[in-house]
Design a protein around this motif. Sequence first.
Motif, PDB file in Angstrom:
ATOM      1  N   GLY A 184       0.812  -1.225   0.000  1.00  0.00           N
ATOM      2  CA  GLY A 184       0.000   0.000   0.000  1.00  0.00           C
ATOM      3  C   GLY A 184       0.835   1.259   0.000  1.00  0.00           C
ATOM      4  O   GLY A 184       0.329   2.359  -0.235  1.00  0.00           O
ATOM      5  N   GLY A 185       2.130   1.115   0.262  1.00  0.00           N
ATOM      6  CA  GLY A 185       3.023   2.275   0.370  1.00  0.00           C
ATOM      7  C   GLY A 185       3.163   3.024  -0.948  1.00  0.00           C
ATOM      8  O   GLY A 185       3.180   4.257  -0.978  1.00  0.00           O
ATOM      9  N   ALA A 186       3.268   2.255  -2.038  1.00  0.00           N
ATOM     10  CA  ALA A 186       3.438   2.877  -3.353  1.00  0.00           C
ATOM     11  C   ALA A 186       2.231   3.759  -3.659  1.00  0.00           C
ATOM     12  O   ALA A 186       2.360   4.880  -4.154  1.00  0.00           O
ATOM     13  CB  ALA A 186       3.604   1.796  -4.417  1.00  0.00           C
ATOM     14  N   ASN A 187       1.063   3.223  -3.311  1.00  0.00           N
ATOM     15  CA  ASN A 187      -0.173   3.951  -3.551  1.00  0.00           C
ATOM     16  C   ASN A 187      -0.231   5.261  -2.763  1.00  0.00           C
ATOM     17  O   ASN A 187      -0.625   6.310  -3.284  1.00  0.00           O
ATOM     18  CB  ASN A 187      -1.319   3.028  -3.140  1.00  0.00           C
ATOM     19  N   ALA A 201       8.299  21.919  -5.831  1.00  0.00           N
ATOM     20  CA  ALA A 201       9.490  21.211  -6.304  1.00  0.00           C
ATOM     21  C   ALA A 201       9.787  19.987  -5.447  1.00  0.00           C
ATOM     22  O   ALA A 201       9.343  19.891  -4.302  1.00  0.00           O
ATOM     23  CB  ALA A 201      10.681  22.168  -6.269  1.00  0.00           C
ATOM     24  N   MET A 202      10.518  19.061  -6.019  1.00  0.00           N
ATOM     25  CA  MET A 202      10.953  17.884  -5.267  1.00  0.00           C
ATOM     26  C   MET A 202      12.404  17.561  -5.608  1.00  0.00           C
ATOM     27  O   MET A 202      12.887  17.886  -6.682  1.00  0.00           O
ATOM     28  CB  MET A 202      10.079  16.660  -5.619  1.00  0.00           C
ATOM     29  N   ILE A 203      13.070  16.907  -4.655  1.00  0.00           N
ATOM     30  CA  ILE A 203      14.374  16.305  -4.938  1.00  0.00           C
ATOM     31  C   ILE A 203      14.256  14.842  -4.549  1.00  0.00           C
ATOM     32  O   ILE A 203      13.788  14.534  -3.439  1.00  0.00           O
ATOM     33  CB  ILE A 203      15.519  16.953  -4.129  1.00  0.00           C
ATOM     34  N   LEU A 204      14.649  13.955  -5.435  1.00  0.00           N
ATOM     35  CA  LEU A 204      14.608  12.532  -5.127  1.00  0.00           C
ATOM     36  C   LEU A 204      15.992  11.945  -5.275  1.00  0.00           C
ATOM     37  O   LEU A 204      16.743  12.348  -6.165  1.00  0.00           O
ATOM     38  CB  LEU A 204      13.637  11.818  -6.078  1.00  0.00           C
ATOM     39  N   THR A 205      16.350  11.029  -4.393  1.00  0.00           N
ATOM     40  CA  THR A 205      17.629  10.347  -4.571  1.00  0.00           C
ATOM     41  C   THR A 205      17.377   8.855  -4.661  1.00  0.00           C
ATOM     42  O   THR A 205      16.509   8.310  -3.981  1.00  0.00           O
ATOM     43  CB  THR A 205      18.630  10.599  -3.417  1.00  0.00           C
ATOM     44  N   SER A 206      18.140   8.203  -5.539  1.00  0.00           N
ATOM     45  CA  SER A 206      17.954   6.766  -5.703  1.00  0.00           C
ATOM     46  C   SER A 206      19.224   6.090  -6.182  1.00  0.00           C
ATOM     47  O   SER A 206      20.019   6.675  -6.913  1.00  0.00           O
ATOM     48  CB  SER A 206      16.822   6.500  -6.693  1.00  0.00           C
ATOM     49  N   ASN A 207      19.402   4.867  -5.738  1.00  0.00           N
ATOM     50  CA  ASN A 207      20.520   4.047  -6.212  1.00  0.00           C
ATOM     51  C   ASN A 207      20.056   3.145  -7.352  1.00  0.00           C
ATOM     52  O   ASN A 207      20.808   2.316  -7.824  1.00  0.00           O
ATOM     53  CB  ASN A 207      21.085   3.197  -5.068  1.00  0.00           C
ATOM     54  N   ARG A 208      18.799   3.299  -7.753  1.00  0.00           N
ATOM     55  CA  ARG A 208      18.249   2.429  -8.802  1.00  0.00           C
ATOM     56  C   ARG A 208      17.817   3.270  -9.997  1.00  0.00           C
ATOM     57  O   ARG A 208      17.324   4.388  -9.837  1.00  0.00           O
ATOM     58  CB  ARG A 208      17.024   1.677  -8.258  1.00  0.00           C
ATOM     59  N   GLY A 209      17.983   2.707 -11.191  1.00  0.00           N
ATOM     60  CA  GLY A 209      17.554   3.395 -12.405  1.00  0.00           C
ATOM     61  C   GLY A 209      16.032   3.410 -12.515  1.00  0.00           C
ATOM     62  O   GLY A 209      15.349   2.617 -11.865  1.00  0.00           O
ATOM     63  N   PHE A 210      15.520   4.305 -13.344  1.00  0.00           N
ATOM     64  CA  PHE A 210      14.056   4.424 -13.473  1.00  0.00           C
ATOM     65  C   PHE A 210      13.422   3.131 -13.968  1.00  0.00           C
ATOM     66  O   PHE A 210      12.283   2.822 -13.616  1.00  0.00           O
ATOM     67  CB  PHE A 210      13.710   5.581 -14.420  1.00  0.00           C
ATOM     68  N   ALA A 211      14.167   2.389 -14.793  1.00  0.00           N
ATOM     69  CA  ALA A 211      13.620   1.143 -15.346  1.00  0.00           C
ATOM     70  C   ALA A 211      13.296   0.147 -14.232  1.00  0.00           C
ATOM     71  O   ALA A 211      12.503  -0.768 -14.424  1.00  0.00           O
ATOM     72  CB  ALA A 211      14.619   0.533 -16.326  1.00  0.00           C
ATOM     73  N   GLU A 212      13.914   0.345 -13.067  1.00  0.00           N
ATOM     74  CA  GLU A 212      13.691  -0.597 -11.968  1.00  0.00           C
ATOM     75  C   GLU A 212      12.610  -0.151 -10.994  1.00  0.00           C
ATOM     76  O   GLU A 212      12.380  -0.799  -9.969  1.00  0.00           O
ATOM     77  CB  GLU A 212      14.993  -0.786 -11.189  1.00  0.00           C
ATOM     78  N   TRP A 213      11.971   0.970 -11.276  1.00  0.00           N
ATOM     79  CA  TRP A 213      11.001   1.486 -10.309  1.00  0.00           C
ATOM     80  C   TRP A 213       9.801   0.559 -10.121  1.00  0.00           C
ATOM     81  O   TRP A 213       9.193   0.540  -9.063  1.00  0.00           O
ATOM     82  CB  TRP A 213      10.547   2.905 -10.695  1.00  0.00           C
ATOM     83  N   VAL A 222       1.675   1.603 -10.808  1.00  0.00           N
ATOM     84  CA  VAL A 222       1.885   2.789  -9.971  1.00  0.00           C
ATOM     85  C   VAL A 222       3.237   3.430 -10.310  1.00  0.00           C
ATOM     86  O   VAL A 222       3.342   4.658 -10.400  1.00  0.00           O
ATOM     87  CB  VAL A 222       1.819   2.440  -8.461  1.00  0.00           C
ATOM     88  N   ALA A 223       4.248   2.581 -10.541  1.00  0.00           N
ATOM     89  CA  ALA A 223       5.581   3.114 -10.855  1.00  0.00           C
ATOM     90  C   ALA A 223       5.530   3.946 -12.139  1.00  0.00           C
ATOM     91  O   ALA A 223       6.123   5.025 -12.215  1.00  0.00           O
ATOM     92  CB  ALA A 223       6.585   1.976 -10.993  1.00  0.00           C
ATOM     93  N   THR A 224       4.805   3.472 -13.131  1.00  0.00           N
ATOM     94  CA  THR A 224       4.686   4.203 -14.393  1.00  0.00           C
ATOM     95  C   THR A 224       3.983   5.544 -14.172  1.00  0.00           C
ATOM     96  O   THR A 224       4.408   6.579 -14.689  1.00  0.00           O
ATOM     97  CB  THR A 224       3.905   3.361 -15.435  1.00  0.00           C
ATOM     98  N   ALA A 225       2.918   5.513 -13.375  1.00  0.00           N
ATOM     99  CA  ALA A 225       2.176   6.749 -13.098  1.00  0.00           C
ATOM    100  C   ALA A 225       3.051   7.732 -12.313  1.00  0.00           C
ATOM    101  O   ALA A 225       3.024   8.944 -12.553  1.00  0.00           O
ATOM    102  CB  ALA A 225       0.906   6.429 -12.314  1.00  0.00           C
ATOM    103  N   LEU A 230       6.943  12.437 -12.220  1.00  0.00           N
ATOM    104  CA  LEU A 230       8.248  12.826 -11.676  1.00  0.00           C
ATOM    105  C   LEU A 230       9.308  13.075 -12.755  1.00  0.00           C
ATOM    106  O   LEU A 230      10.381  13.576 -12.464  1.00  0.00           O
ATOM    107  CB  LEU A 230       8.739  11.762 -10.681  1.00  0.00           C
ATOM    108  N   LEU A 231       8.999  12.697 -13.981  1.00  0.00           N
ATOM    109  CA  LEU A 231       9.968  12.963 -15.058  1.00  0.00           C
ATOM    110  C   LEU A 231       9.495  14.068 -15.993  1.00  0.00           C
ATOM    111  O   LEU A 231      10.184  14.423 -16.939  1.00  0.00           O
ATOM    112  CB  LEU A 231      10.239  11.677 -15.859  1.00  0.00           C
ATOM    113  N   HIS A 232       8.324  14.631 -15.716  1.00  0.00           N
ATOM    114  CA  HIS A 232       7.766  15.626 -16.620  1.00  0.00           C
ATOM    115  C   HIS A 232       8.602  16.918 -16.646  1.00  0.00           C
ATOM    116  O   HIS A 232       9.070  17.335 -17.677  1.00  0.00           O
ATOM    117  CB  HIS A 232       6.301  15.913 -16.239  1.00  0.00           C
ATOM    118  N   HIS A 233       8.807  17.529 -15.493  1.00  0.00           N
ATOM    119  CA  HIS A 233       9.666  18.721 -15.432  1.00  0.00           C
ATOM    120  C   HIS A 233      10.873  18.327 -14.590  1.00  0.00           C
ATOM    121  O   HIS A 233      10.964  18.708 -13.428  1.00  0.00           O
ATOM    122  CB  HIS A 233       8.948  19.892 -14.764  1.00  0.00           C
TER     123      HIS A 233
END
Length: 283
Positions: A184-187, A201-213, A222-225, A230-233
């Motif tokens: 339920g967390g993703a939701n 604005a947001m700042i996100l940090t990740s050790n994983r590429g977007f393909a792995e979301w 949910v990851a696609t949505a 998050l990739l629009h601007h």
Amino acid sequence: MTALLDSIRDSLIGLKMPRALEALDHTVTRLERGEVTAIEAIDQLLAEEFTTRETRRIDVALRTSRLLPGRGPQVKTVESFDFSFQPSVDRSRIMTLAELGFVERREVVHFLGPPGTGKSHLARALGVAAVKAGRRVYSGTLAEIIDGLAVAERQGRLAEKIAHHSRASLLIVDEIGYLPITPGGANLFFQLVNARYEKGAMILTSNRGFAEWGEVFGDPVVATALLDRLLHHAIVVQIEGASYRLRAHTDLIPEHVRSNAPISPPPAPKKRGRPPKKATADH
Ligand code: ADP
Ligand code: MG
């Protein structure tokens, strides 16, 4: 003179300027000795009060934004980032980000890279710059933010919590990809991102590429949505290099970990293992 000083004191008390009140006698003494001109004395007195207030304001704001954890490591700043250690990070690009145009434009900044490469440091440093500029900031790890949302949901206060997070001009979401997301967390996170979309604005940090979301959030839809918003601007800063945490121990680290660690983990782990606890040790 005494009457005038009393009047100044009364004004400073009335205006709630305790630091200026404290500094008054010293400033007057310097004035009498001819060490400062009248205009300099006024400037000094006001600057004393202003500096004290600004320091307090920034301290309180850093705490409420969680950029200064109580037990905490020292405040991270852009100035304390060693760009020569991490050549894949373009200094002028970070300095431009620190001017906070992205906050005005409500953009999303992604810091991507292996552990220890300075993603959290840079995210926090930009947060600190925003706090100093008087912007409202909130920061947390993805797990913390989802936990907070889940608690609020159980208490029937989810909308309130989302509204609260949406009031920040800048929301920092650290450590996407380290810990498995609770069901339920993703939701819940999607609802927050959706509420903030184009509003802040947001700042996100990740050790994983977007393909792995899809895998990170345990739900490809949910990851696609999420990525759609998050990739629009978005501004993507990809860091490739060695861990700063391990810099003193390069001799102990296997070659494949030492440098150019891939953003994607090695392929095909059959069972999804928990990442080492150490990954969060710096927070
Ligand atoms: P990440 O979030 O990418 O795993 P961090 O930003 O937490 O890495 O960095 C780990 C530690 O090393 C932090 O204490 C951080 O301040 C420090 N650090 C990382 N890179 C640098 C750098 N280039 N210059 C100075 N300190 C750094
Ligand atoms: Mg980190």
